[in-house]
Design a protein around this motif. Structure first.
Motif, PDB file in Angstrom:
ATOM      1  N   LYS A  61       0.820  -1.219   0.000  1.00 54.19           N
ATOM      2  CA  LYS A  61       0.000   0.000   0.000  1.00 54.19           C
ATOM      3  C   LYS A  61       0.851   1.266   0.000  1.00 54.19           C
ATOM      4  O   LYS A  61       0.452   2.288  -0.543  1.00 54.19           O
ATOM      5  CB  LYS A  61      -0.921   0.015   1.226  1.00 54.19           C
ATOM      6  CG  LYS A  61      -1.997  -1.024   1.175  1.00 54.19           C
ATOM      7  CD  LYS A  61      -2.872  -0.941   2.406  1.00 54.19           C
ATOM      8  CE  LYS A  61      -3.934  -2.018   2.385  1.00 54.19           C
ATOM      9  NZ  LYS A  61      -4.769  -1.983   3.581  1.00 54.19           N
ATOM     10  N   ASN A  62       2.022   1.195   0.639  1.00 55.49           N
ATOM     11  CA  ASN A  62       2.873   2.378   0.760  1.00 55.49           C
ATOM     12  C   ASN A  62       4.076   2.346  -0.170  1.00 55.49           C
ATOM     13  O   ASN A  62       5.098   2.954   0.103  1.00 55.49           O
ATOM     14  CB  ASN A  62       3.349   2.526   2.219  1.00 55.49           C
ATOM     15  CG  ASN A  62       2.192   2.741   3.165  1.00 55.49           C
ATOM     16  OD1 ASN A  62       1.239   3.441   2.839  1.00 55.49           O
ATOM     17  ND2 ASN A  62       2.254   2.137   4.326  1.00 55.49           N
ATOM     18  N   GLY A  63       3.977   1.615  -1.271  1.00 52.43           N
ATOM     19  CA  GLY A  63       5.075   1.541  -2.231  1.00 52.43           C
ATOM     20  C   GLY A  63       5.711   0.168  -2.255  1.00 52.43           C
ATOM     21  O   GLY A  63       5.208  -0.793  -1.684  1.00 52.43           O
TER      22      GLY A  63
END
Length: 57
Positions: free
Chosen positions: A33-35
């Motif tokens: 989700k965050n990369g």
């Protein structure tokens, strides 16, 4: 064994290492989700015995 983990396709060598040694080296290119991120995969064998065994009265 799924060939894709967190959006990353595993190579035959990575799958073979995971199944024979129980873990891989660090693998780059997983997607979250965050990369993107890197991680090692571990194969954990869980054995559950007598989970639904009836109680005797």
């Amino acid at each position: 064994m799924p060939r894709y983990v967190a959006g990353k396709k595993l190579t035959d060598k990575q799958v073979e290492t995971l199944l024979t040694k129980g873990k891989t080296g660090k693998i780059k290119g997983f997607k979250g989700k965050n990369g993107s991120f890197e991680a090692r995969l571990c194969h954990i064998r869980v054995v559950i015995l007598n989970l639904f065994k009836k109680k005797e009265n």
